[in-house]
Design a protein around this motif. Structure first.
Motif, PDB file in Angstrom:
ATOM      1  N   LYS A  34      40.405  31.742  44.100  1.00 41.51           N
ATOM      2  CA  LYS A  34      41.261  32.920  44.305  1.00 41.51           C
ATOM      3  C   LYS A  34      42.708  32.679  43.902  1.00 41.51           C
ATOM      4  N   SER A  83      46.094  33.214  42.320  1.00 35.26           N
ATOM      5  CA  SER A  83      46.813  34.407  41.877  1.00 35.26           C
ATOM      6  C   SER A  83      48.276  34.082  41.659  1.00 35.26           C
ATOM      7  N   LYS A  84      48.856  34.791  40.713  1.00 40.79           N
ATOM      8  CA  LYS A  84      50.278  34.571  40.435  1.00 40.79           C
ATOM      9  C   LYS A  84      50.936  35.912  40.176  1.00 40.79           C
ATOM     10  N   LYS A  85      51.980  36.156  40.924  1.00 32.74           N
ATOM     11  CA  LYS A  85      52.680  37.428  40.806  1.00 32.74           C
ATOM     12  C   LYS A  85      54.030  37.198  40.134  1.00 32.74           C
ATOM     13  N   TRP A 139      50.563  41.267  38.649  1.00 36.07           N
ATOM     14  CA  TRP A 139      49.804  40.029  38.830  1.00 36.07           C
ATOM     15  C   TRP A 139      49.458  39.468  37.460  1.00 36.07           C
ATOM     16  N   LYS A 159      44.947  37.094  38.874  1.00 39.38           N
ATOM     17  CA  LYS A 159      44.483  37.664  40.130  1.00 39.38           C
ATOM     18  C   LYS A 159      43.093  37.121  40.450  1.00 39.38           C
ATOM     19  N   ASP A 160      43.009  36.449  41.573  1.00 33.95           N
ATOM     20  CA  ASP A 160      41.729  35.971  42.103  1.00 33.95           C
ATOM     21  C   ASP A 160      40.885  35.215  41.087  1.00 33.95           C
ATOM     22  N   TYR A 185      42.631  39.063  35.338  1.00 33.99           N
ATOM     23  CA  TYR A 185      41.344  38.817  35.984  1.00 33.99           C
ATOM     24  C   TYR A 185      40.467  37.989  35.063  1.00 33.99           C
TER      25      TYR A 185
END
Lengths: 299, 408
Positions: free
Chosen positions: B9, B11-13, B52, B55-56, B235
């Motif tokens: 999971k 994730s990077k914003k 994002w 994401k995941d 994704y």
């Protein structure tokens, strides 16, 4: 398959875990855990693991500096000698600034040797992140190595200048007082701590605010005038002296002069300067560690 | 046995504002003053202006596997490698890497133009995580691989771009790490050196090391990797066998780039046409005819680059490289911040008919800036000179050479 939290030892959340290898012989001994938490903590073991990079960066900067220069290393002593000459003529002879019981040239050269180490280290450390932007964005290493290696680079120059200072002192008949030679490491440490702290802090805000680059020379110059490099602290009244001590370079420069004049400065001055340099180091280090995780994103 | 890489999971914003990286103190101060006023005037949600980049993302890699990561520009491939190599922190999720990691996001990171080749080998090696002892041990091998013996003590600034690239790749190729993270750095140098590099990569992959390999170049992914993932809009797909993956990628229609934007260089290439027909419309071309590829470019800013383009035609079914145009003499010099057209003309040899994919590579100032971008498909018609496609169908030939027979 998603990992459940059970898959991890809680101790593995930070940095490396060496404990795994015994159980899984075929696996390499190092385990790197990456999570939002992993970042933001400066790991001393990690810095030691990357110690070669520390030398390599300094070595690179020294090599590059003297490539294609005519005089090479002579530049290192050129700057303090010429500055000493000019300061002696204008501040010593014309403005008649007192220099206690030592001649003005020795007085100002002692100040300049430590001051130059301080100002060069701060300037290079402050620009280290921006100058090595391309490396920070593409490779992982503990980023603190860059500003700290600027201190190492400057240290080589400092050693050369320090030998010059001692030669100059002995040649002019001011034999260093060996009994109070402990003042030398004191001055050096105070200089190193305060330039490291200030350098780390400035390096970090330089990543975000490009103004730093323009303000820096001005800032360093102001600092020179509020440090007792061209004048002695004794021209100030005793009550003002102690405020000057909050500038750690006051303590460093005055203590270094003590080696040649034979009388160490006030103990209170040295304590306040030492304390102040540690505070600067601590603040710079904390600020750097808190912000370094996002350097690659914003530099 | 535990997988060598576990990603869960991840994730990077990013914030949109961050794309403009230079703040000045003045802006900050004025922001700080106007912020309360702005807050009163508009009630902006805090989630706005964020996206994002990843994401995941979840997958596991076993020891010795070579995983291809494909996706369009800006899909998040490089961000994934940056998070895994600890250059930038993730916002959420977790990854565990069991082994020494070396990441190669760029060839020649930290090369200093004033230093000699010899000095740069040590510098670059150290930056990539090699110890001095290791570099010394591999030094001769690196020099030999890069083919720069004679220029070892020449400053790198006097190297040709080809030599520069070869040296940089050679250092990187001799990294000793259990896990290698590689971002499209393979196609450097001339064709012969590319072959050599590819061979070296295949050797590395056989030596039991685990590799995550990002590329636009599907042919290379197919050649090197067994499995892979597609990343799209942050994704990722599931880990899939590479043949299936590439098929899916192409069918999704997402493979082709309408334009190529090199954000870092403020340059955009677009409107690719073959003989005047947009590449999107699958232009039909005839063997033994002239073929002209045209493109438009738009630059902003006033920097000029030494531009070099190369085009390739790749057979759709099996990724055979059929045509490759690359020549340093064709460099277009000093392309400045303005609009313009580029065209390449060549004589199409008699290659087997069918669908081909047109690929482009872009070099700016000797650095590979876009590698193996697939622009679209071209249909090579069967030639009237040969009555039918029989000869190609019966024999697995790729090239027919017109010849004259005489009986006397």
């Amino acid at each position: 398959m998603f990992l459940s939290s059970l898959d991890f030892k809680s101790g593995a959340d930070f940095g490396y875990n060496y404990g795994i290898s015994a159980k899984h012989m075929s696996l390499p001994s190092r385990e790197i855990v990456i999570s939002p938490k992993t970042f933001g903590v400066i790991d001393l073991a990690e810095i030691i693991r990357f110690r070669e990079l520390f030398y390599i960066f300094s070595w690179r900067d020294i090599k590059v500096r003297y490539k294609q220069t005519l005089l090479g290393v002579i530049w290192v002593i050129f700057q303090p000698l010429v500055t000493t000459l000019i300061f002696t003529v204008f501040f010593g002879n014309l403005a008649k600034i007192p220099s206690g019981d030592m001649p003005y040239p020795l007085f100002v050269l002692t100040g300049l040797v430590f001051w130059n180490y301080f100002s060069n280290s701060v300037t290079h450390a402050a620009n280290s992140m921006v100058e090595n932007e391309s490396i920070i964005k593409k490779v992982y290493f503990p980023k603190i190595i860059l500003p700290l290696s600027s201190l190492l680079t400057g240290f080589i120059d400092f050693l050369i200048n320090l030998s010059l200072l001692f030669l100059f002192a002995i040649a002019t008949g001011h034999i260093p007082n060996l009994k109070i030679l402990y003042l030398l490491p004191f001055s050096l440490l105070v200089t190193v701590f305060s330039s490291a702290g200030l350098g780390l802090f400035l390096a970090s805000i330089n990543v975000k605010y490009r103004d730093v680059r323009y303000i820096l020379p001005f800032f360093i110059q102001i600092l020179l005038f509020i440090s007792p490099v061209i004048y002695p602290l004794s021209i100030l009244s005793p009550s003002h002296k102690i405020y000057m001590a909050f500038n750690p370079m006051s303590g460093a420069v005055e203590a270094a002069r003590g080696i040649f004049s034979g009388t160490p400065p006030d103990f209170s001055l040295m304590i306040v300067s030492a304390f102040s340099s540690l505070l600067i180091l601590f603040t710079g280090f904390i600020y750097f560690s808190k912000t370094e995780r996002f350097f690659a994103d914003i530099v | 046995m535990k997988p060598i890489i576990e990603i869960a999971k991840l994730s990077k914003k990013y914030r949109y504002g961050v794309s403009e990286p230079y703040y000045s103190l003045r802006d900050s101060l004025s922001n700080w003053i106007t912020r309360p006023v702005k807050a009163l005037l508009s009630s902006r949600k805090s989630g706005k202006g964020e996206f994002w980049a990843l994401k995941d993302i979840s997958f596991n890699v076993k020891k010795g596997e070579i995983i291809g990561i494909i996706g369009r520009n800006g899909a998040g491939k490089t961000t994934l490698l940056k998070v895994l190599s600890r250059i930038t922190p993730p916002t959420e999720g977790k990854a565990v890497l069991r082994g020494r990691v070396a990441s190669l996001l760029e060839v020649g990171t930290g090369f200093h133009p004033e230093l000699t080749g010899r000095e740069n080998i040590f510098l670059n090696g150290a930056i990539l995580g090699m110890s001095r002892v290791e570099v010394r041990k591999k030094f001769d091998e690196i020099v030999e691989f890069a083919e720069i013996e004679r220029f070892l003590d020449t400053p790198v600034k006097r190297y040709s771009s080809g030599m520069h690239m070869r040296l940089a790749f050679a250092v990187a190729a001799h990294l000793e790490a259990e896990i290698l993270l590689i971002d499209e750095v393979l196609s450097v140098g001339d064709t012969a050196f590319q072959q050599k590099s590819l061979g070296k990569m295949e050797n590395i992959s056989r030596s039991g090391r685990t590799i995550l390999f990002v590329s636009h170049n599907l042919g290379m992914v197919k050649k090197l990797c067994q499995k892979g993932i597609i990343i799209k809009g942050g994704y990722s797909s599931k880990l899939t066998a590479v043949d299936k993956l590439i098929n899916r990628y192409q069918q999704s229609g997402q493979a082709f780039s309408a334009s190529i934007r090199l954000d870092r260089h403020n340059l955009e290439f677009m409107n690719f046409r073959v003989n005047g027909i947009s590449i999107k419309d699958e232009p039909e071309v005839y063997p033994e005819n002239a073929l002209e590829i045209t493109a438009e470019y738009k630059g902003s800013g006033n920097k000029s680059y030494d531009l070099c383009l190369s085009f390739a035609l790749r057979k759709k079914e099996d990724y055979t490289l059929m045509y490759y145009s690359h020549n340093h003499l064709e460099n277009i010099r000093h392309m400045t911040g303005k609009k313009g057209n580029i065209s390449l003309r060549f004589h199409l040899p008699h290659i087997s008919p069918g669908k081909y994919t047109l690929e482009i590579q872009i070099w700016l100032d000797g650095h590979l800036s876009a590698d193996g971008f697939e622009l679209g498909d071209i249909v090579v018609a069967s030639s009237p000179a040969f009555a039918s496609n029989q000869s190609f169908a019966k024999f697995p030939a790729h090239l027919l050479i017109a010849s004259q027979w005489r009986i006397s």
